[in-house]
Design an enzyme around this catalytic site. Structure first.
Site, mmCIF file in Angstrom:
data_model
loop_
_atom_site.group_PDB
_atom_site.id
_atom_site.type_symbol
_atom_site.label_atom_id
_atom_site.label_comp_id
_atom_site.label_asym_id
_atom_site.label_seq_id
_atom_site.Cartn_x
_atom_site.Cartn_y
_atom_site.Cartn_z
ATOM 1 N N LYS A 262 -11.067 5.386 15.324
ATOM 2 C CA LYS A 262 -10.001 6.364 15.566
ATOM 3 C C LYS A 262 -9.674 7.104 14.270
ATOM 4 O O LYS A 262 -10.080 6.698 13.185
ATOM 5 C CB LYS A 262 -8.753 5.649 16.081
ATOM 6 C CG LYS A 262 -8.158 4.645 15.094
ATOM 7 C CD LYS A 262 -6.924 3.978 15.640
ATOM 8 C CE LYS A 262 -6.343 2.998 14.596
ATOM 9 N NZ LYS A 262 -5.067 2.429 15.042
ATOM 10 N N ARG B 69 5.872 -1.657 20.883
ATOM 11 C CA ARG B 69 5.176 -0.373 20.796
ATOM 12 C C ARG B 69 4.474 -0.161 22.131
ATOM 13 O O ARG B 69 5.129 -0.108 23.166
ATOM 14 C CB ARG B 69 4.204 -0.390 19.601
ATOM 15 C CG ARG B 69 3.676 0.989 19.212
ATOM 16 C CD ARG B 69 2.805 0.952 17.972
ATOM 17 N NE ARG B 69 1.542 0.247 18.202
ATOM 18 C CZ ARG B 69 0.529 0.241 17.339
ATOM 19 N NH1 ARG B 69 0.639 0.881 16.195
ATOM 20 N NH2 ARG B 69 -0.590 -0.417 17.617
ATOM 21 N N MET C 60 0.762 20.379 -4.767
ATOM 22 C CA MET C 60 0.070 20.573 -3.494
ATOM 23 C C MET C 60 -1.441 20.676 -3.678
ATOM 24 O O MET C 60 -2.209 20.138 -2.874
ATOM 25 C CB MET C 60 0.584 21.822 -2.781
ATOM 26 C CG MET C 60 -0.097 22.074 -1.442
ATOM 27 S SD MET C 60 0.504 23.545 -0.593
ATOM 28 C CE MET C 60 2.118 22.991 -0.044
ATOM 29 N N TYR D 136 6.160 19.989 -11.965
ATOM 30 C CA TYR D 136 7.461 20.284 -11.373
ATOM 31 C C TYR D 136 8.524 19.292 -11.825
ATOM 32 O O TYR D 136 8.292 18.083 -11.864
ATOM 33 C CB TYR D 136 7.363 20.242 -9.845
ATOM 34 C CG TYR D 136 6.626 21.409 -9.234
ATOM 35 C CD1 TYR D 136 7.115 22.699 -9.339
ATOM 36 C CD2 TYR D 136 5.430 21.209 -8.546
ATOM 37 C CE1 TYR D 136 6.443 23.776 -8.764
ATOM 38 C CE2 TYR D 136 4.746 22.266 -7.965
ATOM 39 C CZ TYR D 136 5.268 23.553 -8.086
ATOM 40 O OH TYR D 136 4.591 24.615 -7.522
#
Length: 400
Positions: free
Chosen positions: A50, A151, A329, A281
């Site tokens: 998956k 779940r 990013m 940053y």
């Protein structure tokens, strides 16, 4: 404005990002892990591929896992299962999917394709039976009981009703219950009381299934952690996930697993930055001395976790080096001290060498798990597969 008025631009040939970054998988390592886990388990493996095989490539990883001895493949979505069953060399491989809504389009098509479905509710059960009637063939299902994770799975107070409903649908020819299963919440925490509670609950769930007259072919409970640490959870089949890709969620139990994927980049540029300068940053870091700072063109958009800022390290120019300041990013900076480092030098973020960081390191730096780190590797990072046990299709996506 009519769409015909939009100009179609011809894109220049940019090549791939492989000059800047790449992820490469060694399929021999995946095959080794499949064989190792199968030997420990002593029962068939349902190899979880998956989430694009945890970022490794669902189709090539699935092919290699089957070639190495996995009995079946596990995915989450109907789309994933459909992609696998469309491939001629995997058409006869059992594929199980378990994430779908009762009214989801395409359910009859995946039943007709022979996909086995994990069923977690009465509504899903009825929907699968209706889809099977539409497809003209019985659905093969694995009935799931919630044994304490809260779940997926039929709630304990509905076990009896669900089993009886499944038995009625089976008697009517709409479906065949081939499996009974559940999932453990704390298997990676050895000695956690929930483990014993869930094993006992799974036993009661199996009793409820048997009481309805159902005789599933396989009972399965164990994920990677349970497979490795607890023989009582192995039953008739196991479902390894992260362990397939080389990471042991229960390091208290030694097992020879080998990380499959490496992630590398290159130095984009280097500059001499004076003492006292703030980095990245927020200026969370100020240099204590003049420093050569290397810029690496990967960031959190590519799966480099921002939460690892201030702690992460990469392997560059012969040793591990600290990531400076906040991860951006699209890029991050590396402390090279007084060492001379040139643009184009390779940078290893995740590697197989003894000094290389791996996904366990990144998960520790980011406060997460290696599953999260591996599945986060972004689409801008091309997957370049080596030729060791190379599948017929080395496409990152599905090659269907």
């Amino acid at each position: 404005m009519a769409i015909d008025n939009y100009r179609v631009l011809t894109e220049p040939e940019f090549g791939t990002m492989s000059g800047l970054a790449k992820a490469s998988a060694d399929w021999r390592r995946l095959a080794h892990n499949v064989e190792t886990l199968a030997a420990v388990a002593g029962v068939p493996l349902l190899a979880m591929v998956k989430a694009d095989a945890y970022g490794h490539g669902m189709v090539p990883a699935g092919r290699v896992a089957v070639e190495a001895g996995a009995a079946s493949l596990g995915v989450v979505t109907l789309r994933e299962a459909w992609r696998l069953k469309r491939l001629p060399d995997l058409a006869d491989t059992t594929v199980m999917a378990f994430f779908f809504s009762p009214d989801q389009p395409g359910l009859a098509e995946v039943v007709d394709a022979g996909v086995e479905l994990g069923v977690s509710s009465l509504a899903q059960l009825d929907a699968v039976a209706a889809a099977a009637d539409k497809a003209g063939r019985p659905a093969r299902i694995h009935l799931k009981g919630d044994t304490g994770m809260a779940r997926g799975g039929v709630a304990a107070h509905e076990w009896e009703f669900a089993a009886e409903a499944a038995a009625k649908h089976q008697a009517a020819g709409s479906l065949v219950v081939v499996g009974a299963w559940s999932h453990m919440a704390c298997a990676d925490e050895i000695g956690h009381p929930a483990n014993a509670e869930q094993k006992a609950a799974f036993g009661r769930f199996l009793e409820a299934v048997a009481a309805s007259g159902l005789e599933p072919e396989v009972r399965h409970l164990a994920n990677s952690a349970a497979l490795i640490s607890d023989p009582e959870t192995r039953y008739d089949m196991v479902r390894p996930g992260i362990a397939l890709y080389g990471y042991n969620p229960v390091p208290e139990f030694a097992i020879d697993l080998r990380p499959v994927i490496e992630v590398r980049s290159v130095v984009m540029s280097v500059k001499r930055v004076p003492a006292g300068s703030g980095i990245s940053y927020g200026h969370t870091v100020h240099l204590e001395r003049d420093t050569n700072v290397a810029l690496v063109p990967l960031g959190y958009a590519d799966g480099v976790p921002r939460a690892a800022s201030g702690r992460a390290e990469v392997y560059l120019a012969g040793k591990r080096r600290r990531v400076l300041g906040r991860i951006c990013m699209d890029q991050f900076m590396v402390d090279c001290g007084d060492d001379v480092v040139k643009p184009g030098e390779p940078v290893v973020l995740i590697g197989a060498g003894e000094q290389h960081p791996d996904a366990d390191d990144w998960s520790a730096w980011a406060g997460t798990i290696p599953n999260d780190v591996l599945t986060a590797i972004g689409s801008r990072v091309p997957r370049l597969w080596n030729r060791g046990l190379e599948p017929r299709d080395s496409s990152h996506h599905d090659g269907a």
